[in-house]
Write an enzyme that holds these catalytic residues in place. Structure first.
Site, PDB file in Angstrom:
ATOM      1  N   LYS A  64     -10.278  -7.007  -7.877  1.00 47.66           N
ATOM      2  CA  LYS A  64     -10.859  -5.950  -7.042  1.00 47.66           C
ATOM      3  C   LYS A  64      -9.758  -4.923  -6.817  1.00 47.66           C
ATOM      4  O   LYS A  64      -8.876  -5.103  -5.987  1.00 47.66           O
ATOM      5  CB  LYS A  64     -11.311  -6.551  -5.706  1.00 47.66           C
TER       6      LYS A  64
ATOM      7  N   GLY B 217      -1.079  -5.913  -0.535  1.00 50.92           N
ATOM      8  CA  GLY B 217      -1.579  -4.870   0.359  1.00 50.92           C
ATOM      9  C   GLY B 217      -0.899  -4.961   1.708  1.00 50.92           C
ATOM     10  O   GLY B 217       0.247  -5.409   1.811  1.00 50.92           O
ATOM     11  N   SER B 218      -1.595  -4.559   2.735  1.00 56.21           N
ATOM     12  CA  SER B 218      -0.973  -4.453   4.061  1.00 56.21           C
ATOM     13  C   SER B 218      -0.963  -5.818   4.784  1.00 56.21           C
ATOM     14  O   SER B 218      -1.802  -6.674   4.513  1.00 56.21           O
ATOM     15  CB  SER B 218      -1.769  -3.454   4.898  1.00 56.21           C
TER      16      SER B 218
ATOM     17  N   GLY C 283      -3.758  -8.702   4.764  1.00 55.68           N
ATOM     18  CA  GLY C 283      -3.241  -9.977   4.251  1.00 55.68           C
ATOM     19  C   GLY C 283      -3.591 -11.133   5.184  1.00 55.68           C
ATOM     20  O   GLY C 283      -3.933 -12.231   4.745  1.00 55.68           O
TER      21      GLY C 283
ATOM     22  N   GLU D   1       1.647 -10.482  -1.171  1.00 52.61           N
ATOM     23  CA  GLU D   1       2.713  -9.489  -1.342  1.00 52.61           C
ATOM     24  C   GLU D   1       2.387  -8.350  -0.397  1.00 52.61           C
ATOM     25  O   GLU D   1       1.483  -7.562  -0.656  1.00 52.61           O
ATOM     26  CB  GLU D   1       2.738  -8.979  -2.786  1.00 52.61           C
TER      27      GLU D   1
ATOM     28  N   CYS E 141       6.013  -0.476  -1.736  1.00 54.49           N
ATOM     29  CA  CYS E 141       6.244  -1.551  -0.757  1.00 54.49           C
ATOM     30  C   CYS E 141       7.734  -1.820  -0.607  1.00 54.49           C
ATOM     31  O   CYS E 141       8.208  -2.130   0.470  1.00 54.49           O
ATOM     32  CB  CYS E 141       5.506  -2.808  -1.182  1.00 54.49           C
TER      33      CYS E 141
ATOM     34  N   GLU F  78       6.111   0.538   8.600  1.00 53.21           N
ATOM     35  CA  GLU F  78       6.112   1.061   7.242  1.00 53.21           C
ATOM     36  C   GLU F  78       5.420   2.424   7.250  1.00 53.21           C
ATOM     37  O   GLU F  78       4.239   2.517   7.586  1.00 53.21           O
ATOM     38  CB  GLU F  78       5.344   0.080   6.365  1.00 53.21           C
TER      39      GLU F  78
HETATM   40  P1  NAD Z   1      -4.721  -2.434   2.213  1.00 49.78           P
HETATM   41  O1  NAD Z   1      -4.306  -3.747   2.711  1.00 49.78           O
HETATM   42  O2  NAD Z   1      -5.528  -1.558   3.065  1.00 49.78           O
HETATM   43  O3  NAD Z   1      -5.565  -2.606   0.862  1.00 49.78           O
HETATM   44  C1  NAD Z   1      -5.101  -3.396  -0.203  1.00 49.78           C
HETATM   45  C2  NAD Z   1      -6.296  -3.892  -0.962  1.00 49.78           C
HETATM   46  O4  NAD Z   1      -7.042  -4.758  -0.106  1.00 49.78           O
HETATM   47  C3  NAD Z   1      -7.265  -2.816  -1.441  1.00 49.78           C
HETATM   48  O5  NAD Z   1      -7.785  -3.178  -2.711  1.00 49.78           O
HETATM   49  C4  NAD Z   1      -8.369  -2.888  -0.393  1.00 49.78           C
HETATM   50  O6  NAD Z   1      -9.612  -2.439  -0.875  1.00 49.78           O
HETATM   51  C5  NAD Z   1      -8.404  -4.373  -0.121  1.00 49.78           C
HETATM   52  N1  NAD Z   1      -9.005  -4.750   1.168  1.00 49.78           N
HETATM   53  C6  NAD Z   1      -9.118  -4.003   2.294  1.00 49.78           C
HETATM   54  N2  NAD Z   1      -9.785  -4.704   3.259  1.00 49.78           N
HETATM   55  C7  NAD Z   1     -10.060  -5.918   2.725  1.00 49.78           C
HETATM   56  C8  NAD Z   1     -10.699  -7.078   3.227  1.00 49.78           C
HETATM   57  N3  NAD Z   1     -11.196  -7.127   4.465  1.00 49.78           N
HETATM   58  N4  NAD Z   1     -10.782  -8.156   2.413  1.00 49.78           N
HETATM   59  C9  NAD Z   1     -10.282  -8.141   1.161  1.00 49.78           C
HETATM   60  N5  NAD Z   1      -9.688  -7.060   0.620  1.00 49.78           N
HETATM   61  C10 NAD Z   1      -9.568  -5.955   1.398  1.00 49.78           C
HETATM   62  O7  NAD Z   1      -3.385  -1.756   1.719  1.00 49.78           O
HETATM   63  P2  NAD Z   1      -3.228  -0.340   1.031  1.00 49.78           P
HETATM   64  O8  NAD Z   1      -3.270   0.667   2.100  1.00 49.78           O
HETATM   65  O9  NAD Z   1      -4.157  -0.173  -0.104  1.00 49.78           O
HETATM   66  O10 NAD Z   1      -1.769  -0.495   0.372  1.00 49.78           O
HETATM   67  C11 NAD Z   1      -0.646  -0.239   1.074  1.00 49.78           C
HETATM   68  C12 NAD Z   1      -0.023  -1.516   1.579  1.00 49.78           C
HETATM   69  O11 NAD Z   1       0.203  -2.437   0.512  1.00 49.78           O
HETATM   70  C13 NAD Z   1       1.346  -1.265   2.173  1.00 49.78           C
HETATM   71  O12 NAD Z   1       1.502  -2.004   3.348  1.00 49.78           O
HETATM   72  C14 NAD Z   1       2.290  -1.758   1.080  1.00 49.78           C
HETATM   73  O13 NAD Z   1       3.554  -2.101   1.503  1.00 49.78           O
HETATM   74  C15 NAD Z   1       1.553  -2.897   0.521  1.00 49.78           C
HETATM   75  N6  NAD Z   1       2.023  -3.196  -0.829  1.00 49.78           N
HETATM   76  C16 NAD Z   1       2.787  -4.315  -1.034  1.00 49.78           C
HETATM   77  C17 NAD Z   1       3.287  -4.598  -2.286  1.00 49.78           C
HETATM   78  C18 NAD Z   1       4.129  -5.815  -2.526  1.00 49.78           C
HETATM   79  O14 NAD Z   1       4.236  -6.249  -3.648  1.00 49.78           O
HETATM   80  N7  NAD Z   1       4.745  -6.406  -1.536  1.00 49.78           N
HETATM   81  C19 NAD Z   1       3.004  -3.761  -3.346  1.00 49.78           C
HETATM   82  C20 NAD Z   1       2.229  -2.636  -3.099  1.00 49.78           C
HETATM   83  C21 NAD Z   1       1.731  -2.367  -1.831  1.00 49.78           C
END
Ligand code: NAD
Length: 477
Positions: free
Chosen positions: A171, A224-225, A229, A246, A280, A379
């Site tokens: 996804k 993601g965030s 997470g 991650e 990230c 962040e």
């Molecule tokens: P986000 O957590 O909002 O979204 C990440 C993903 O999760 C997207 O595909 C989103 O559609 C999905 N998502 C959102 N709500 C969900 C739910 N309830 N259930 C399942 N999936 C859901 O994060 P973002 O704003 O897209 O990305 C930025 C964040 O990601 C930052 O905090 C960044 O540091 C982190 N990030 C971490 C790494 C790493 O490897 N550590 C790499 C890239 C980004």
């Protein structure tokens, strides 16, 4: 409108609804994707299960590896096309988008080569027994990918999962799907059996939530965030499904008085400006020892003043941010800096002629950011670097460890003993000495501690996470 990709072909979304795709450089809609829901996720999971129990699951490790190597070459054969798709969809300057395609191909190459080198062991045990371990795939793995590095994060997560023998359902983030839909088509073209790799687009709270709750998913890889997470972990805990997380970072670069300033300046700039700071592992906190603080800030300020943000096609230091709300979020942090009298050392500029509806933020260097201020803790995910002074080693370690995160850190010093002392004391998943990897190479295990997540991706280590260890004890005497 782009469809999902299930069973090696485009699949119409069951709702018929769409999500607009916006070009961050212009703020204009140029395409749309299917708004996936639980029914679409279910179709993808079922396709993956059929593949796992059928044609994909029957392949040997060497055959899986060969397919990944072929996909790596196929990606390189479509280098310009993929770079252009990613650049427009995510607003990445051309150079950055091209680097992402190179990394994607390299992930498939690395994991293609690793597939048939992953094995169990025989263990010494009581006389009369032979005990061995097998590394088996989980089965069907779910992958939730963010928008900042779609191709790189897809490559590292899906590459490892496929090499280990899992069938995948992905996804992507709703803001950045186009390159991954194309890569899935290329995988089909390279010969992956139907169902081995499936993509469902849509919103996180709909398609993402349905994926992480689906009873047919055996492992979840989430990038993601921290907030999402935690939700994903809760959903997985209901079914006792393992999760690799991650999450974000607030990574410190620690500069001692004896550091090589010529060497560190371009690295420090790149670590916060790359991908407009939406990384990230961005080096978003700069800790400088008091004796060289002013001199370093003066030189760094001169470098920041020259930085330019503008449309992706102009290939400048910074492209636009991914979307309007992200720009507003970054502007909110800068407003807080102003209100709390945190001084700006230097600010780059948005180039003349950048479309006014684009999501541009000029790179900004702030100084004397209090350790516990939200600018020093949260962040920002934009091209904003927070500098702060420290007195000695103990002070540096205290400040470096004083956030919820622990993803990456760097230590700039010529003193070898200090390098090792600090590398052990800093709480983070990766430590760079006199360099900064912004995530590091494909071969290097990557992941966090604390709110930065757990589990490791990249390198050989990731393969262990995508397998289950089974112990078999045979009594023969
Ligand atoms: P986000 O957590 O909002 O979204 C990440 C993903 O999760 C997207 O595909 C989103 O559609 C999905 N998502 C959102 N709500 C969900 C739910 N309830 N259930 C399942 N999936 C859901 O994060 P973002 O704003 O897209 O990305 C930025 C964040 O990601 C930052 O905090 C960044 O540091 C982190 N990030 C971490 C790494 C790493 O490897 N550590 C790499 C890239 C980004």
């Amino acid at each position: 409108m782009r469809q999902h990709f299930i069973d090696n072909r485009p699949a119409q979304g069951s709702s018929g609804e769409r999500i607009p795709v916006i070009d961050p450089s212009s703020g204009q809609e140029f395409d749309s994707i299917a708004r996936g829901n639980a029914a679409d996720i279910d179709a993808a999971v079922q396709a993956a299960r059929r593949a796992y129990e059928g044609a994909w699951g029957r392949l040997s490790a060497a055959e899986r590896g060969r397919l990944l190597l072929k996909l790596s070459v196929t990606v390189l054969d479509h280098f310009d096309e993929l770079a252009e798709i990613e650049s427009r969809d995510c607003g990445k300057p051309t150079r950055q988008a091209r680097a992402d395609v190179t990394a994607l191909a390299r992930y498939f190459e690395f994991y293609g080569g690793a597939a048939d080198k992953l094995h169990g062991q025989t263990l010494p045990y009581t006389q009369g027994y032979t005990v061995l371990t097998l590394r088996e795939p989980h089965g069907v793995t779910g992958h939730v990918v963010p928008w900042n590095y779609p191709m790189q994060i897809f490559g590292r997560s899906v590459g490892g999962a496929l090499a280990a023998g899992n069938a995948c359902v992905v996804k992507p983030a709703e803001d950045a799907c186009l390159s991954l839909l194309r890569v899935a088509e290329l995988a089909a073209q390279a010969g992956f059996p139907a169902g081995a790799l499936n993509i469902v687009t849509g919103y996180g709270h709909e398609a993402g939530d349905a994926l992480t709750r689906h009873p047919g998913i055996d492992h979840i890889s989430f990038t993601g965030s921290p907030r999402i997470g935690a939700l994903v972990t809760q959903a997985a805990a209901e079914r006792h499904v393992p999760v690799t997380l991650e999450l974000g970072g607030k990574s410190p670069q620690i500069v001692f008085d004896d550091a090589d300033v010529d060497a560190l300046l371009p690295v420090v700039v790149n670590a916060i400006v790359q991908n407009a700071g939406q990384t990230c592992s961005a080096g978003s906190r700069l800790l400088v020892q008091r004796g060289s603080y002013e001199a370093v800030l003066e030189r760094l300020g001169a470098a920041f003043a020259k930085l330019r943000a503008g449309p992706a096609t102009m290939d400048l230091d910074c492209g636009p941010l991914i979307r309007k709300t992200q720009l507003e979020r970054v502007q909110g942090f800068l407003k807080a800096a102003e209100q709390d009298r945190i001084a700006t050392v230097a600010r780059g500029a948005v180039v003349d002629g950048a479309p006014p509806e684009g999501f541009y933020q000029a790179p900004t260097l702030l100084r004397d950011v209090p350790v516990d201020h939200r600018l020093g803790q949260e962040e920002i995910f934009g091209p904003v670097l927070s500098a702060m002074p420290f007195d000695d080693e103990a002070d540096a370690v205290r400040i470096a460890n004083a956030t919820d995160y622990g993803l990456v850190a760097s230590i700039w010093t010529r003193d070898g003993a200090r390098q090792l002392r600090l590398a052990r004391k800093v709480r983070s998943g990766q430590v760079f000495i006199n360099n900064y990897g912004a995530g590091g190479g494909i071969e290097l295990p990557f992941g966090g501690v604390k709110a930065s997540g757990h589990g490791r991706e990249k390198g050989f280590e990731a393969l262990y996470g995508f397998t289950v260890l089974k112990t078999i004890s045979i009594k023969h005497d």
